[in-house]
Scaffold this motif. Structure first.
Motif, mmCIF file in Angstrom:
data_model
loop_
_atom_site.group_PDB
_atom_site.id
_atom_site.type_symbol
_atom_site.label_atom_id
_atom_site.label_comp_id
_atom_site.label_asym_id
_atom_site.label_seq_id
_atom_site.Cartn_x
_atom_site.Cartn_y
_atom_site.Cartn_z
ATOM 1 N N MET A 1 50.909 26.882 35.038
ATOM 2 C CA MET A 1 50.203 27.980 34.387
ATOM 3 C C MET A 1 51.064 28.560 33.276
ATOM 4 N N LEU A 2 50.427 28.927 32.167
ATOM 5 C CA LEU A 2 51.135 29.471 31.010
ATOM 6 C C LEU A 2 50.840 30.960 30.903
ATOM 7 N N THR A 3 51.898 31.782 30.827
ATOM 8 C CA THR A 3 51.736 33.224 30.695
ATOM 9 C C THR A 3 51.858 33.628 29.236
ATOM 10 N N VAL A 4 50.839 34.350 28.722
ATOM 11 C CA VAL A 4 50.823 34.773 27.334
ATOM 12 C C VAL A 4 50.538 36.265 27.279
ATOM 13 N N SER A 7 49.307 37.959 30.339
ATOM 14 C CA SER A 7 48.134 37.391 30.997
ATOM 15 C C SER A 7 48.369 35.917 31.285
ATOM 16 N N VAL A 8 47.600 35.383 32.218
ATOM 17 C CA VAL A 8 47.745 33.984 32.616
ATOM 18 C C VAL A 8 46.697 33.157 31.880
ATOM 19 N N PHE A 9 47.146 32.100 31.215
ATOM 20 C CA PHE A 9 46.240 31.271 30.432
ATOM 21 C C PHE A 9 45.733 30.096 31.277
ATOM 22 N N MET A 10 44.415 30.020 31.447
ATOM 23 C CA MET A 10 43.753 28.906 32.128
ATOM 24 C C MET A 10 44.441 28.516 33.450
ATOM 25 N N PRO A 11 44.460 29.406 34.436
ATOM 26 C CA PRO A 11 45.114 29.053 35.712
ATOM 27 C C PRO A 11 44.348 27.957 36.433
ATOM 28 N N SER A 12 45.055 27.076 37.104
ATOM 29 C CA SER A 12 44.409 26.015 37.880
ATOM 30 C C SER A 12 44.263 26.407 39.344
ATOM 31 N N VAL A 13 45.064 27.385 39.779
ATOM 32 C CA VAL A 13 45.055 27.808 41.179
ATOM 33 C C VAL A 13 44.915 29.327 41.254
ATOM 34 N N ASP A 93 45.909 29.887 48.807
ATOM 35 C CA ASP A 93 45.693 29.267 47.501
ATOM 36 C C ASP A 93 44.435 28.401 47.492
ATOM 37 N N VAL A 94 43.740 28.421 46.355
ATOM 38 C CA VAL A 94 42.544 27.612 46.175
ATOM 39 C C VAL A 94 42.463 27.205 44.707
ATOM 40 N N PHE A 95 42.131 25.959 44.458
ATOM 41 C CA PHE A 95 41.957 25.512 43.081
ATOM 42 C C PHE A 95 40.800 26.270 42.439
ATOM 43 N N THR A 175 46.067 36.097 38.937
ATOM 44 C CA THR A 175 45.401 35.000 39.652
ATOM 45 C C THR A 175 45.130 35.365 41.110
ATOM 46 N N VAL A 176 45.395 36.614 41.456
ATOM 47 C CA VAL A 176 45.221 37.074 42.843
ATOM 48 C C VAL A 176 43.848 37.722 42.996
ATOM 49 N N ILE A 177 43.023 37.152 43.871
ATOM 50 C CA ILE A 177 41.689 37.688 44.134
ATOM 51 C C ILE A 177 41.757 38.593 45.357
ATOM 52 N N SER A 178 41.400 39.843 45.173
ATOM 53 C CA SER A 178 41.420 40.797 46.289
ATOM 54 C C SER A 178 40.151 40.641 47.118
ATOM 55 N N HIS A 179 40.057 39.501 47.754
ATOM 56 C CA HIS A 179 38.864 39.190 48.537
ATOM 57 C C HIS A 179 39.216 38.098 49.532
ATOM 58 N N SER A 180 38.299 37.886 50.497
ATOM 59 C CA SER A 180 38.529 36.850 51.502
ATOM 60 C C SER A 180 37.781 35.562 51.185
ATOM 61 N N TYR A 181 36.959 35.584 50.149
ATOM 62 C CA TYR A 181 36.290 34.372 49.673
ATOM 63 C C TYR A 181 36.009 34.547 48.180
ATOM 64 N N CYS A 182 35.548 33.490 47.539
ATOM 65 C CA CYS A 182 35.347 33.506 46.084
ATOM 66 C C CYS A 182 34.001 34.145 45.754
ATOM 67 N N GLU A 183 34.021 35.430 45.501
ATOM 68 C CA GLU A 183 32.819 36.183 45.178
ATOM 69 C C GLU A 183 32.763 36.404 43.666
ATOM 70 N N HIS A 184 31.565 36.426 43.113
ATOM 71 C CA HIS A 184 31.384 36.451 41.660
ATOM 72 C C HIS A 184 32.136 37.599 40.990
ATOM 73 N N MET A 185 31.857 38.827 41.386
ATOM 74 C CA MET A 185 32.473 39.973 40.713
ATOM 75 C C MET A 185 33.974 40.033 40.959
ATOM 76 N N ALA A 186 34.432 39.558 42.104
ATOM 77 C CA ALA A 186 35.870 39.552 42.384
ATOM 78 C C ALA A 186 36.604 38.642 41.405
ATOM 79 N N ILE A 187 35.979 37.515 41.024
ATOM 80 C CA ILE A 187 36.597 36.614 40.053
ATOM 81 C C ILE A 187 36.470 37.175 38.641
ATOM 82 N N VAL A 188 35.317 37.721 38.316
ATOM 83 C CA VAL A 188 35.089 38.272 36.972
ATOM 84 C C VAL A 188 36.110 39.368 36.659
ATOM 85 N N LYS A 189 36.451 40.175 37.667
ATOM 86 C CA LYS A 189 37.394 41.269 37.440
ATOM 87 C C LYS A 189 38.810 40.790 37.119
#
Length: 316
Positions: A1-4, A7-13, A93-95, A175-189
């Motif tokens: 991952m590249l930090t700019v 912010s994190v640029f295009m994270p894979s995980v 961790d999750v891709f 890249t840290v999601i404050s959630h227990s699963y991949c929820e739409h608004m949690a990722i958008v934030k």
């Protein structure tokens, strides 16, 4: 991952932290969640097996119930294994692509379940308000069309949700999601860019699917109640109403949890985060857990077939 620029640029995980604020007790929270999942899978599988093997249940009401059971198994399976991996095995961790796939599957199953509940309400409406034409209206072809229709509606409307995230967001605050699963608004934030389009489309999908379905389900049951209360005999009223009780219970618990979770996640800024996450998780786990119990208890045909399966009568 590249930090700019911070912010994190295009994270894979990405990293799912589980339930923020309750990390120390997540291992214990996982126990009832796991029990609910096991009951959901076993209960819904039993309903599928009973409906498949018993020819007398090959009618619209029970075919829709089988569709609901299959959807519930898929919905709970999308979320629980990874959630327990976070709670019990410290595997957060999750891709990114896998996270977007989980998000798409979860929301697609939710939308499909809402469509099936609408189809069940229409079935009850015709069965009670126009019983002589029920067999003609709910033909095998209509059942196939309804099943395909509610599935395609969910798939087509939900596909842009992960695509908008994948194509529009290049920089992430974290890249840290404050959630227990991949929820739409949690990722958008997580995005460090303009998220208005994603929020607007998310609201559009929610109100197009849930809003449309709940309006027509409510209208159906208003007409059903009017028809039932006009029946001259008390026994007939009770019998007609009894055929709807299980569906009403499922309908209420699904939509009440859905809207409470939806609005608290978007507008409940003063509610502690762990309450948001627990409500969101329960919204996904409670319906698959309760639906087979509700239908098993309230539907005599299902109850009798399950009892016959476990306690077969011995020939004299």
């Amino acid at each position: 991952m590249l930090t700019v620029n911070g912010s994190v640029f295009m994270p894979s995980v990405l990293t799912l932290i589980g339930i923020p604020g309750l990390e120390s007790v997540q291992c214990w929270i996982g126990i009832p969640f796991c029990v609910m999942y096991i009951i959901a899978v076993i209960g819904n599988s039993l309903i599928l097996f009973v409906i498949k093997t018993e020819e007398s249940l090959h009618i619209p009401m029970y075919i829709f119930l089988a569709m609901l059971a299959a959807t519930d198994i898929g919905l709970s399976t999308c979320i629980l294994p990874k959630m327990l991996g976070i709670f019990w095995f410290h595997s957060p961790d999750v891709f990114l692509d896998a996270c977007l796939l989980q998000m798409w599957l979860i929301h697609s199953f939710q939308a499909t379940e809402s469509g099936i509940l609408l189809a069940m309400a229409l079935d009850r409406y015709v069965a009670i308000c126009n019983p002589l034409r029920h067999a003609t209206i709910f033909s095998q072809q209509l059942l196939i069309n309804l099943g395909v229709g509610v599935t395609l509606r969910a798939v087509i409307l939900i596909i842009p949700v992960p695509l908008l995230i994948k194509c529009r967001f290049k920089h992430y605050r974290t890249t840290v999601i404050s959630h227990s699963y991949c929820e739409h608004m949690a990722i958008v934030k997580l995005a460090a860019e303009d998220v208005r389009i994603n929020k607007i489309y998310g609201l559009f999908v929610a109100f197009t699917i849930l809003g449309f379905d709940i309006i027509f389900i409510t209208l159906s049951y208003v007409q059903i109640f009017v028809t039932v209360f006009q029946l001259p005999q008390k026994e007939a009223r009770l019998k007609a109403f009894n055929t709807c009780i299980a569906h009403i219970c499922v309908f209420l618990q699904f939509y009440l949890l859905a809207f409470f979770s939806f609005f608290t996640h978007r507008f409940g800024s003063h509610i502690p985060p762990y309450v948001h996450i627990l409500l969101s998780s329960l919204y996904l786990l409670v319906p698959p857990f309760l639906n087979p119990i509700v239908y098993g208890v309230k539907t005599k045909q299902i109850r009798d077939q399950v009892l016959k399966l476990f306690f077969p009568k011995k020939d004299c």
